[in-house]
Design a protein around this motif. Sequence first.
Motif, PDB file in Angstrom:
ATOM      1  N   VAL A 192      30.551   9.669  37.871  1.00  0.00           N
ATOM      2  CA  VAL A 192      31.054  10.054  36.573  1.00  0.00           C
ATOM      3  C   VAL A 192      30.365   9.065  35.544  1.00  0.00           C
ATOM      4  CG1 VAL A 192      32.718  11.675  37.098  1.00  0.00           C
ATOM      5  CG2 VAL A 192      33.136   9.298  36.725  1.00  0.00           C
ATOM      6  N   VAL A 193      30.372   7.732  36.016  1.00  0.00           N
ATOM      7  CA  VAL A 193      29.652   6.701  35.235  1.00  0.00           C
ATOM      8  C   VAL A 193      28.232   6.969  34.939  1.00  0.00           C
ATOM      9  CG1 VAL A 193      29.116   4.355  34.976  1.00  0.00           C
ATOM     10  CG2 VAL A 193      31.245   5.053  36.045  1.00  0.00           C
ATOM     11  N   ALA A 194      27.637   7.497  35.763  1.00  0.00           N
ATOM     12  CA  ALA A 194      25.965   7.896  35.439  1.00  0.00           C
ATOM     13  C   ALA A 194      26.018   9.164  34.550  1.00  0.00           C
ATOM     14  CB  ALA A 194      25.507   8.051  36.933  1.00  0.00           C
ATOM     15  N   ALA A 195      27.004  10.028  34.616  1.00  0.00           N
ATOM     16  CA  ALA A 195      26.957  11.195  33.822  1.00  0.00           C
ATOM     17  C   ALA A 195      27.217  10.771  32.345  1.00  0.00           C
ATOM     18  CB  ALA A 195      28.277  12.318  34.364  1.00  0.00           C
ATOM     19  N   SER A 196      28.020   9.709  32.142  1.00  0.00           N
ATOM     20  CA  SER A 196      28.295   9.397  30.810  1.00  0.00           C
ATOM     21  C   SER A 196      26.919   8.788  30.155  1.00  0.00           C
ATOM     22  CB  SER A 196      29.584   8.511  30.578  1.00  0.00           C
ATOM     23  OG  SER A 196      29.818   8.054  29.339  1.00  0.00           O
ATOM     24  N   THR A 197      26.527   8.117  31.109  1.00  0.00           N
ATOM     25  CA  THR A 197      25.076   7.218  30.592  1.00  0.00           C
ATOM     26  C   THR A 197      23.871   7.999  30.204  1.00  0.00           C
ATOM     27  OG1 THR A 197      24.288   6.426  32.709  1.00  0.00           O
ATOM     28  CG2 THR A 197      25.789   5.023  31.722  1.00  0.00           C
ATOM     29  N   GLN A 210      24.401  16.036  23.179  1.00  0.00           N
ATOM     30  CA  GLN A 210      25.581  15.379  23.816  1.00  0.00           C
ATOM     31  C   GLN A 210      26.860  16.187  23.848  1.00  0.00           C
ATOM     32  OE1 GLN A 210      25.761  11.376  22.408  1.00  0.00           O
ATOM     33  NE2 GLN A 210      24.053  10.690  22.462  1.00  0.00           N
ATOM     34  N   PHE A 211      27.494  15.979  24.993  1.00  0.00           N
ATOM     35  CA  PHE A 211      28.964  16.384  24.960  1.00  0.00           C
ATOM     36  C   PHE A 211      29.925  15.178  24.631  1.00  0.00           C
ATOM     37  CE2 PHE A 211      26.468  18.893  28.077  1.00  0.00           C
ATOM     38  CZ  PHE A 211      27.058  20.134  27.886  1.00  0.00           C
ATOM     39  N   GLY A 212      30.983  15.711  24.024  1.00  0.00           N
ATOM     40  CA  GLY A 212      32.061  14.520  23.727  1.00  0.00           C
ATOM     41  C   GLY A 212      32.737  13.844  24.889  1.00  0.00           C
ATOM     42  N   ILE A 213      32.010  13.128  25.737  1.00  0.00           N
ATOM     43  CA  ILE A 213      32.611  12.593  26.739  1.00  0.00           C
ATOM     44  C   ILE A 213      33.362  11.236  26.200  1.00  0.00           C
ATOM     45  CG2 ILE A 213      32.535  11.447  28.881  1.00  0.00           C
ATOM     46  CD1 ILE A 213      30.027  13.131  29.463  1.00  0.00           C
ATOM     47  N   LYS A 214      34.823  11.490  26.203  1.00  0.00           N
ATOM     48  CA  LYS A 214      35.410  10.364  25.595  1.00  0.00           C
ATOM     49  C   LYS A 214      36.136   9.403  26.371  1.00  0.00           C
ATOM     50  CE  LYS A 214      36.081  12.987  21.169  1.00  0.00           C
ATOM     51  NZ  LYS A 214      37.043  13.428  20.369  1.00  0.00           N
ATOM     52  N   ALA A 215      36.239   9.947  27.806  1.00  0.00           N
ATOM     53  CA  ALA A 215      37.218   9.243  28.713  1.00  0.00           C
ATOM     54  C   ALA A 215      36.520   9.218  30.177  1.00  0.00           C
ATOM     55  CB  ALA A 215      38.759   9.553  28.739  1.00  0.00           C
ATOM     56  N   VAL A 216      36.416   8.116  30.836  1.00  0.00           N
ATOM     57  CA  VAL A 216      35.693   8.267  32.198  1.00  0.00           C
ATOM     58  C   VAL A 216      36.798   7.449  33.043  1.00  0.00           C
ATOM     59  CG1 VAL A 216      33.913   7.305  33.555  1.00  0.00           C
ATOM     60  CG2 VAL A 216      33.422   8.364  31.375  1.00  0.00           C
ATOM     61  N   VAL A 270      32.644   4.654  25.591  1.00  0.00           N
ATOM     62  CA  VAL A 270      33.733   5.596  26.170  1.00  0.00           C
ATOM     63  C   VAL A 270      35.095   4.757  26.681  1.00  0.00           C
ATOM     64  CG1 VAL A 270      32.507   5.599  28.408  1.00  0.00           C
ATOM     65  CG2 VAL A 270      34.123   7.518  27.733  1.00  0.00           C
ATOM     66  N   ALA A 271      36.164   5.312  26.460  1.00  0.00           N
ATOM     67  CA  ALA A 271      37.211   4.606  27.236  1.00  0.00           C
ATOM     68  C   ALA A 271      37.105   4.676  28.566  1.00  0.00           C
ATOM     69  CB  ALA A 271      38.495   5.412  26.682  1.00  0.00           C
ATOM     70  N   THR A 272      37.658   3.504  29.262  1.00  0.00           N
ATOM     71  CA  THR A 272      37.389   3.600  30.862  1.00  0.00           C
ATOM     72  C   THR A 272      38.506   2.932  31.508  1.00  0.00           C
ATOM     73  OG1 THR A 272      34.878   3.219  30.317  1.00  0.00           O
ATOM     74  CG2 THR A 272      35.791   2.844  32.589  1.00  0.00           C
ATOM     75  N   ALA A 273      39.020   3.655  32.404  1.00  0.00           N
ATOM     76  CA  ALA A 273      39.893   3.021  33.384  1.00  0.00           C
ATOM     77  C   ALA A 273      39.566   3.191  34.808  1.00  0.00           C
ATOM     78  CB  ALA A 273      41.281   3.607  33.196  1.00  0.00           C
ATOM     79  N   THR A 274      39.354   1.986  35.308  1.00  0.00           N
ATOM     80  CA  THR A 274      38.744   2.264  36.659  1.00  0.00           C
ATOM     81  C   THR A 274      39.983   1.752  37.895  1.00  0.00           C
ATOM     82  OG1 THR A 274      36.587   1.217  36.375  1.00  0.00           O
ATOM     83  CG2 THR A 274      37.274   1.091  38.502  1.00  0.00           C
ATOM     84  N   ILE A 275      40.321   2.559  38.533  1.00  0.00           N
ATOM     85  CA  ILE A 275      41.450   2.531  39.658  1.00  0.00           C
ATOM     86  C   ILE A 275      40.952   1.884  40.898  1.00  0.00           C
ATOM     87  CG2 ILE A 275      43.302   3.658  40.975  1.00  0.00           C
ATOM     88  CD1 ILE A 275      43.755   5.532  38.546  1.00  0.00           C
TER      89      ILE A 275
END
Length: 702
Positions: free
Chosen positions: A91-96, A106-112, A128-133
């Motif tokens: 999903v990180v690669a998808a956003s880049t 582009q799609f409006g990818i706002k959160a990863v 993009v707002a990012t939260a890595t768990i």
Amino acid sequence: MSISANAVNANDNQLAADYGAQARGGLVLDTLRMLKKADAGERVVYHDAFTNRDVSLDQALTGDITPRDLVGRLDLGDVGIMGHSRGGEGVVAASTLNDALPVWQQFGIKAVLPLAPVDYDRISLPNVATATILPYCDGDVENLMGQHIVDDSRHSFGDNVLRSAVLVMGANHNYFNTIWTPGGWPAGTGDDWSFAEGVSDPVCDPKAATTTRLTPDQQVQVGATYIPAFFRLALGGEKRFLPLFDGSAVTPPETSFARVTSTATQPARSRVDINTFERQDRSVRVSGDATAEVCASMGGAGGVTLPQASPYCSTTLNQAAVPHWSPALWAWNIPSTPMLHMKWTSGSGQVRVTVPPAARNISRFEQISVKVAADEFVPTATDLVVSVIDGTGRAWSAPVSQLNPAAVTRMPGVSSPWLRKVILQQVTIPTSSLTRLRLTDVREVRFTAAAGADGAASGGVYISDLSAENRGVGARVPARQATVNVVPANVEEGSGPGTAEVAAVLSERAGHPVSAYVSVYNSPAGQSGASMRPVTFAPGQVCVAVPVATLGDALPSATASTSFKVSATNVAGGVMGDKGFGTLTVREDDGVTRGAPAPEVGVPGDVCDEYAASQRPGRLLVKGAVVPGATVTLSARGYRAGESVEFRLDATSLGRALASADGTVSFTAAIPSATSGGTIVLTALGAGSRYTTEARVKVRTH
């Protein structure tokens, strides 16, 4: 909705240089394109190559949903994506990849949200707002390499988005995936910690009386709480969820059984950096029995293998215990997460940080924030007094152990080298508590040594990201990012040590610097040495030549050529392109002991000039009438000296010739007697330069 990546999973290591990250990212974007068509009421059909049949979306959907239910129902300008394990990197690669598209595509990818992700490629993630768990008892991705996703991106773009790392104590890797959890699937399930080094450590061994482990149901509850909370925050604007991700010490009642912490880098417009401690700085002064130096990366066993510009942050710990510095598989020698390492032998040790003039007025900010972790030489817990001083000399002070004891306490672990991890924790000072200070004129922040719970006079901590800030999510700003790519290179082996060059290229001219690290990976067979080089594209520059060591000899071998992986990763100011991985191919020029030798690749010229020439075909001259069964003379210029040039009629090879020392080549070609009339394309392709010349001619059949 959930996207199946089974075909990628079955082939990623074998077929993808990056182990499938961009294939997964492309699959996400293809799915969004499918949904866009469905939302518009267009028919969606794909060809299933395995069964050799066309399948419509109507046929593929199961349950009560039909394509008609999707028409006009999707807002693809407001998208959040989540992936687990390799899907997290996907999903990180998808956003880049999305950011590399023209804005209108582009799609409006706002959160990863990468969940227990791998980060083999050190893909930095902008805008993009990012939260890595990160699960503390992860027995699969044991080094919590997803920490790099936040670390690498937080200062690389100046963008206005929140980045958060969420650490879940007692969680493993598999239980975030119901299919991988025992009972979720007939085979291939289990507790991944059972494969850990030091599996019986009572902190993560679920059978131990003192275990911190979460049960499968508890871990699912953590995921079911934090994952939707992040998307409701980033997409829905529900600010009540912000304390779960902004470094606040908040535990929601739904997960009261779990210990979950977060560290955050606030959006650029919501903070002012006092000092990031990423480089040596004269504004950082040391006194008393203390030392302080900027360190980066991990040395020692399992660490980087090439010399680094900064001292190592750690040389004694297992790579699993240092998520900030553990090497990434395809970015092994790239520097990792520089920060300040402060050590002291008595309470006189102190570090003073001068606040730059532009950051002295903190009256508009909610808090001062800094990230701290006890170093690996602290037995149990140390302490540090943090002080804030204004222009009049008045001071406010408090021990870090009162602000956040986890920041100066070693993380749990007994016998496993994978535990007692060193992970930065957030320390915040509300500006409302600085009542005696002039908040419009803060001049200095001090860190003074103190004895902690272990009672030792000596101690050490890592310090990072001192800032004044307001808590927030920020917002994505649609923009097209320039991409960094690697041009495949071909060189002769040579008879001894030498240097080749690889071209790193930018997809378009940028008005600001773009940087990356280019790495070449060697092999036991030699021929090319491992290397890592920082690369910076100046504004307007689109190509940089990267030198690479070669290790030639005068002996024949059984292999006609050997290819080495080349990567361009950890990009700042742009993104990794879809050709961020390439190859350096070294031709055996001393003969082969079996099979045929590879075509000669010649003497390389300037690699950036060769790349520019390869982007547009040159002119191939044709002398004589093109008649089936007859011969014509083909000639061209612009090739490498001594490279083999292959001549083709459409897809049919006509033969090869060597270019002369001045780069010209000539070849007498026999036109196949079965050639049909009409227009054909004759081409000449250089084996080393990949330069192509072409001619479009008509075939005379009478």
